[in-house]
Each structure stands twice: as structure tokens, then as C-alpha cells.
Scaffold this motif. Structure first.
Motif, short mmCIF file in Angstrom:
data_model
loop_
_atom_site.label_atom_id
_atom_site.label_comp_id
_atom_site.label_asym_id
_atom_site.label_seq_id
_atom_site.Cartn_x
_atom_site.Cartn_y
_atom_site.Cartn_z
N LEU A 189 0.86 -1.18 0.00
CA LEU A 189 0.00 0.00 0.00
C LEU A 189 0.90 1.23 0.00
O LEU A 189 1.74 1.39 0.88
CB LEU A 189 -0.90 0.01 1.24
CG LEU A 189 -1.71 1.30 1.48
CD1 LEU A 189 -2.68 1.55 0.33
CD2 LEU A 189 -2.44 1.24 2.82
N HIS A 190 0.74 2.08 -1.00
CA HIS A 190 1.52 3.32 -1.09
C HIS A 190 0.57 4.48 -0.82
O HIS A 190 -0.06 5.01 -1.73
CB HIS A 190 2.15 3.44 -2.48
CG HIS A 190 2.96 2.25 -2.90
ND1 HIS A 190 2.57 1.41 -3.91
CD2 HIS A 190 4.14 1.76 -2.42
CE1 HIS A 190 3.48 0.45 -4.07
NE2 HIS A 190 4.43 0.64 -3.17
N GLU A 191 0.46 4.85 0.44
CA GLU A 191 -0.51 5.88 0.83
C GLU A 191 -0.21 7.22 0.18
O GLU A 191 -1.12 7.90 -0.29
CB GLU A 191 -0.53 6.03 2.36
CG GLU A 191 -1.10 4.82 3.08
CD GLU A 191 -1.29 5.09 4.56
OE1 GLU A 191 -1.55 6.26 4.94
OE2 GLU A 191 -1.17 4.14 5.36
N ASP A 192 1.07 7.61 0.16
CA ASP A 192 1.42 8.91 -0.41
C ASP A 192 1.16 8.97 -1.91
O ASP A 192 0.85 10.04 -2.46
CB ASP A 192 2.90 9.22 -0.13
CG ASP A 192 3.16 9.48 1.35
OD1 ASP A 192 2.19 9.76 2.08
OD2 ASP A 192 4.32 9.39 1.77
N ASP A 193 1.30 7.83 -2.58
CA ASP A 193 1.07 7.78 -4.03
C ASP A 193 -0.38 7.42 -4.36
O ASP A 193 -0.77 7.40 -5.53
CB ASP A 193 1.98 6.74 -4.67
CG ASP A 193 3.44 7.10 -4.52
OD1 ASP A 193 3.77 8.30 -4.57
OD2 ASP A 193 4.27 6.18 -4.33
N MET A 194 -1.16 7.08 -3.33
CA MET A 194 -2.57 6.72 -3.50
C MET A 194 -2.74 5.55 -4.47
O MET A 194 -3.53 5.60 -5.40
CB MET A 194 -3.39 7.93 -3.96
CG MET A 194 -3.42 9.06 -2.95
SD MET A 194 -4.18 10.59 -3.58
CE MET A 194 -5.81 10.03 -4.04
N ASP A 195 -1.97 4.49 -4.24
CA ASP A 195 -2.16 3.26 -5.01
C ASP A 195 -1.86 2.05 -4.14
O ASP A 195 -1.28 2.17 -3.05
CB ASP A 195 -1.32 3.26 -6.29
CG ASP A 195 0.18 3.19 -6.06
OD1 ASP A 195 0.64 2.26 -5.38
OD2 ASP A 195 0.92 4.06 -6.58
N VAL A 196 -2.25 0.89 -4.62
CA VAL A 196 -2.07 -0.35 -3.87
C VAL A 196 -1.82 -1.48 -4.85
O VAL A 196 -2.38 -1.50 -5.95
CB VAL A 196 -3.31 -0.65 -2.99
CG1 VAL A 196 -4.55 -0.88 -3.85
CG2 VAL A 196 -3.06 -1.82 -2.05
N VAL A 197 -0.96 -2.43 -4.46
CA VAL A 197 -0.66 -3.60 -5.27
C VAL A 197 -1.33 -4.80 -4.60
O VAL A 197 -1.12 -5.05 -3.41
CB VAL A 197 0.85 -3.84 -5.39
CG1 VAL A 197 1.12 -5.04 -6.31
CG2 VAL A 197 1.56 -2.59 -5.91
N VAL A 198 -2.14 -5.54 -5.36
CA VAL A 198 -2.90 -6.66 -4.79
C VAL A 198 -2.77 -7.89 -5.67
O VAL A 198 -2.44 -7.81 -6.86
CB VAL A 198 -4.39 -6.31 -4.61
CG1 VAL A 198 -4.57 -5.11 -3.72
CG2 VAL A 198 -5.06 -6.08 -5.96
N GLN A 199 -3.06 -9.04 -5.08
CA GLN A 199 -3.15 -10.29 -5.82
C GLN A 199 -4.60 -10.50 -6.30
O GLN A 199 -5.52 -9.84 -5.81
CB GLN A 199 -2.68 -11.45 -4.94
CG GLN A 199 -1.19 -11.41 -4.64
CD GLN A 199 -0.74 -12.57 -3.76
OE1 GLN A 199 -1.39 -12.92 -2.77
NE2 GLN A 199 0.38 -13.18 -4.13
N PRO A 200 -4.82 -11.42 -7.24
CA PRO A 200 -6.14 -11.48 -7.90
C PRO A 200 -7.30 -11.92 -7.03
O PRO A 200 -8.46 -11.59 -7.34
CB PRO A 200 -5.91 -12.47 -9.04
CG PRO A 200 -4.66 -13.20 -8.72
CD PRO A 200 -3.83 -12.27 -7.91
N SER A 201 -7.05 -12.65 -5.93
CA SER A 201 -8.18 -13.16 -5.15
C SER A 201 -8.57 -12.24 -4.00
O SER A 201 -9.34 -12.64 -3.12
CB SER A 201 -7.87 -14.56 -4.60
OG SER A 201 -9.05 -15.22 -4.22
#
Length: 554
Positions: A189-201
Motif C-alpha cells: 500500500l503506497h498511501e502517499d502515491d494513493m495506489d495499492v498492489v494486490v493479488q487477484p483473489s
């Protein structure tokens, strides 16, 4: 209409004998029949791939093509598809994968196979099932899976939440269902960049719950059971689409495993890039037919300071649709705008899925968000427009708990319909989308045709972006009843296309709408898609039979 008797596919669909472990595996009659074995020569080689690419520019798309769609019929027939692994090869691949990934990573249990090949959500089901189910735990393991399947020519079908409606995860050619149950983590989770990396499930609701302390949220909100991988595969949307857009607007990049096991990343992490082809959007909506998505980087939005939910009834479904069209044309920035007809409101009451008794009339659900002053101004404008279209009184939530209660009717709609099924009943649920100006017309006509069926049938949908759904309950054992429902649904789809709309707003094509896709886009566009498919997946191993079909000459 999708139950074609393809003998060798039924053999491939028979469960293989389990190896090791304590899994209860039954030997079926189909498997006994399959023990005689068949020898297949690989259909695809480099010469045929080149010939195939050249041929597609002049051949007809066999699934939907007929005398009505082609002025000069070409002597092509529906093909059984490319040749895939025989029984011995399938067994060898399963043994090899268990050695690589572990004994428990590959299942041939009958119940597992049925769960991954049959959907209670969809009226489109086929007789064939996958031969095995794989449970990878990482991108590296998916890559190993793909390498083995590629070598043995085994179809690969990604499986996420299992709630798709157009047979998107069915296995018409047998093969390997790849279930991402163990790939359900938020990677970064990159709060400052306002993005998140997740897996498909990762379920979208779980994602928002886990990141709520950051003041950020992921705004795409389809059905409660949806998971990010499937949402990418079908390019879904949800109730927030009118303000926040659809899935393709919120995906920054993807990690994808190609058919031969190659792992690619479609781009890096900045929100803006003009570097090369837009491969990210190429894979969004491809339903796993071009590659297997194993990681997704998503944009996040700031949680609004003020939110309000309102519900209002109308005397007719056309009045409600006309009010929605006027709200959009006036430019009121509503966060969400949903509609349900009188039948659907009755469904909600009968199922008892919410803590409230609803008026059984055409009903619109509004969500407002922003600053406190902005929300109040938007509410006033919408109330004035609704009143001009004969609306009843607005009912507003006064706190977050009431907001959840009011909005729950819309989110529980399909669940409620499924809960009312009797034995033998099925619910046919599908969607279309049209230009906003045509929405009142198509909803009114479609509603009348559904009422004329004399069945339990309702209209609901994301009216804010011209997208609506039909849900019809019918007796699946009555051929005449099913035929009448099919005609009603197909007429709705064709009507949407006549209005310059689309055959699917957010459910994808799967098996169910391939013929409609050709009507919508035309043969030349379909053949461009087929060429892309052939370039990335020359053996047609990635979720074969969905969106497009291979061709074979007479």
C-alpha cells in the motif's frame, strides 16, 4: 443451446484418477470410456500460425455468422478447436505439476471439478468440466503451471470469485482451472502515491476494509462477492461508475503470465505514462484469453468528507429512467444513481435481505458525496428534477448505519432473487448499455416484454451510465419456458445494438454473447481481436472458447 455433444471434449472433462493424498476421487463412467485413449497430433506449428493469421482477414466468424450477417457465405464450419492434450499427456502433466508445486496444489476431486466448471449464478452452463484444479501461491508458481501446460498443450482457465454471469470460467475444452484462493494478499500500500498492489483473489470489499485507516478507498463496487482478478477480467464497474468510472480507469499496471510461462509487467507505477502500447488495457476485459493476471496495481481515491444516500419512488419505470437522464444531462455530480423496478422491490421484501420494508414501486437510489455544501446543493437539484418527473417523497439516511441500510437493497438484489428460487428454477441475469438518451425507451420496452412473459422478472441497474440488467426466474426443466426467456433476453440485446449500444456493460462476453459481439463490432474488428489472440496465444490455451473461437476449414 450451448450443450454441443463434442465427444473428445467430454472425455477430457472426465476426472483423472487422483494421485496420493486423502482426496476422495470417484472413477466415472466417462473416465472408464476414456481409458481406451486417443492419440492427437499437435495442430499448431509455425506455418499454420502464419496461415491462420492471414486467413482470419477473409473468413467468417463461425459462432455467430449466418446468412443474416454475411452476404457471401464462406464454406467454414464450427470447429472443435485446436487439438489439446490426450489422457496420457494430462496425467503426465498433473504428475509433473504435483512434483513441482506439491501434492495438494493440484486437485482432481469431483466436487472441485464441478465447482470450477458449473455456476449457479449463470443460466449458461455446459456439460464439460475442467480435468484438474490448480491452487498456485505466487506468480512464480503460475509461471511454472503455464510452462507445463504449454508444453503439454493443456487449456488454462483462471478462476477468481466465481460469480461471473456469462460462463466466463467454464471449461468447454477441459483443461486446468487455476484457482487463486491462496493469492489473496495486499502486496503493498503506497498511501502517499494513493495506489495499492494486490493479488487477484483479494475481494474489493475486503480491500476497502483493510485500507480504511489510510483515508483512501477503491471506488469500483460490483457485487459483494467480486474479487479483483475477475473484476479485471471482465472490466466490470458497479454502482459508483457514474462518478468514478469503470475498472479500466483504476488499473495502473498488471503482472501477467503469458501462455508459455513468460512473466511480463505492462508498465510501471506512475499514474501517467505515454510509453509504448497500452498493454494494461489490452488485458483488462480479456477474460483471461490473452494471459493470466497475477498482480494488479490499483489507483485509490480519497474518502469523501460528506456522504448522503437517498431513495425515491416513481409511478412508472419510464418516469424513473427519464428523471435519471435529466439528472445526467443537467450535470449534477451524483456519486451513484441506481434503479430497481416494482418486481425487484418485491423480491427484496420477500427475501428479507434488508432490515426495512420497501414500497413495491419503481425506485431510484441516489448516493451523494463531496463537501457538505456541495452535497446539499446536489440533493436540492436532484429533488427538483425528480419532482418534475412525478416522484414520491425522498427518504434520506441520517447516519452511516442508515446509509448502509438504504443502499443494501441495491447491493443485495441478485442475492435476493437467487434466494427465492424453487427446485429446478434458474435466474437468467444479463445486462446491456445504451446511450443515455435512449435509456427510457429501452427500459420501457424491455419491461413490457418481461411482464408479458408471466414470469418473475425484474429490471435493475446502473442507470447513471446507461447500463441496466434483466433478471428472470424460470423453470429450467421446461423447454418452452426457457425458449421464451432466451427470446426475451436476445431481443433486449438486439434492441440495445440497434440503439448504438453494447451487448454487455460489465459482465463480459464469455460463452454467452459471442454472436452478439460480432453483431456489435463487425467481422473486421473481430478478426483484429483474433489476430491479437493468435499472436499472444498461438495454441489457444488461454481460456479457450471465450470471447472468440478458432476457425477450421472444411
Amino acid at each position: 443451446m450451448f450443450r454441443q455433444p463434442v465427444a473428445h471434449l467430454k472425455r477430457l472433462a472426465a476426472p483423472l484418477i487422483g494421485r496420493g493424498g486423502t482426496r476422495p476421487v470417484r472413477t466415472t463412467a466417462a473416465e472408464q470410456k476414456f481409458k481406451s485413449g486417443y492419440s492427437y497430433k499437435p495442430f499448431w506449428n509455425s506455418g499454420r500460425v502464419l496461415l491462420f493469421s492471414a486467413a482470419t482477414g477473409t473468413t467468417t466468424y463461425f459462432y455467430g455468422a449466418n446468412d443474416e450477417t454475411t452476404k457471401f457465405p464462406i464454406p467454414w464450419r464450427r470447429a472443435p478447436g485446436p487439438q489439446y492434450a490426450n489422457k496420457h499427456q494430462m496425467e503426465s502433466a498433473i504428475e509433473e505439476l504435483r512434483d513441482i508445486l506439491g501434492e495438494d496444489a493440484i486437485s482432481t476431486d469431483d466436487e472441485d471439478l464441478h465447482r470450477h466448471g458449473y455456476s449457479e449464478w449463470s443460466s449458461i452452463n455446459i456439460d464439460q468440466l475442467p480435468v484438474a484444479v490448480a491452487y498456485p501461491k505466487s506468480t512464480a508458481e503460475v509461471s511454472e503451471l503455464a510452462r507445463v501446460c504449454y508444453r503439454y498443450k493443456i487449456p488454462m482457465i483462471p478462476y477468481s470469485g466465481g460469480s461471473s454471469l456469462e460462463a466466463n470460467f467454464s471449461a468447454p475444452y477441459g483443461g486446468m482451472s487455476i484457482d487463486f484462493t491462496f493469492m489473496d494478499q495486499i502486496v503493498e500500500l503506497h498511501e502517499d502515491d494513493m495506489d495499492v498492489v494486490v493479488q487477484p483473489s483479494v475481494p474489493w470489499m475486503s480491500l476497502n476494509d483493510q485500507i480504511k485507516d489510510s483515508g483512501l478507498f477503491f471506488p469500483v463496487d460490483p457485487g459483494p462477492s467480486a474479487r479483483i482478478g475477475g473484476m479485471v477480467g471482465t472490466s466490470c464497474s458497479g454502482t459508483n461508475a457514474v462518478r468514478y468510472g469503470t475498472m479500466k480507469d483504476w488499473v495502473i499496471n498488471l503482472t501477467v503470465v503469458l501462455s508459455d510461462g513468460t512473466v511480463i509487467k505492462t508498465r510501471r507505477r506512475p499514474r501517467k505514462s505515454s510509453a509504448g502500447y497500452n498493454l494494461t488495457n489490452l488485458f483488462i476485459g480479456s477474460e483471461g484469453t490473452l494471459g493470466i493476471v497475477t498482480e494488479i496495481t490499483l489507483k485509490l481515491a480519497v474518502v469523501p468528507k460528506e456522504t448522503s444516500v437517498a431513495v425515491v419512488t416513481f409511478p412508472t419505470i419510464r418516469d424513473a429512467a427519464a428523471a435519471a437522464s435529466k439528472v445526467l444531462r443537467t450535470g449534477v455530480p451524483v456519486a451513484a444513481m441506481e434503479i430497481m423496478d416494482d418486481v425487484q422491490m418485491s423480491v427484496i421484501n420477500r427475501a428479507g435481505s434488508t432490515a426495512k420494508k420497501w414500497k413495491e414501486e419503481p425506485t431510484m437510489f441516489f448516493k451523494f458525496s463531496g463537501t457538505k455544501a456541495g452535497v446539499q446543493e446536489n440533493i436540492k437539484m436532484v429533488k427538483d428534477i425528480a419532482k418534475a418527473h412525478k416522484s414520491g417523497d425522498f427518504e434520506f439516511a441520517v447516519n452511516p448505519e442508515e446509509q448502509k441500510t438504504l443502499w443494501s437493497a441495491r447491493k443485495e438484489s441478485l442475492w435476493s432473487m437467487l434466494a427465492l428460487r424453487r427446485e429446478g428454477d434458474e435466474v437468467w441475469s444479463t445486462d446491456v448499455a445504451v446511450p443515455i438518451s435512449r435509456l427510457p425507451d429501452i427500459i420501457e420496452i424491455s419491461k413490457k416484454e418481461m411482464d408479458d412473459l408471466g414470469l418473475f422478472a425484474s429490471i435493475l441497474g446502473h442507470i447513471g451510465d446507461g447500463n441496466f440488467h434483466e433478471s428472470i426466474m424460470y423453470n429450467s426443466k421446461d423447454p418452452k419456458e426457457r425458449a421464451a426467456v432466451e427470446k426475451c433476453v436476445h431481443d433486449m440485446v438486439n434492441r440495445a445494438l440497434e440503439m448504438d449500444g453494447t451487448c454487455t456493460g460489465e459482465h463480459g462476453i464469455g460463452l454467452g454473447k459471442k454472436a452478439s459481439l460480432q453483431k456489435e463490432l463487425g467481422l473486421d474488428t473481430i478478426n483484429v481481436m483474433r489476430s491479437i489472440k493468435g499472436a499472444l496465444d498461438p495454441y489457444w490455451l488461454m481460456n479457450p472458447g471465450k470471447i472468440l473461437d478458432a476457425l477450421e476449414s472444411v
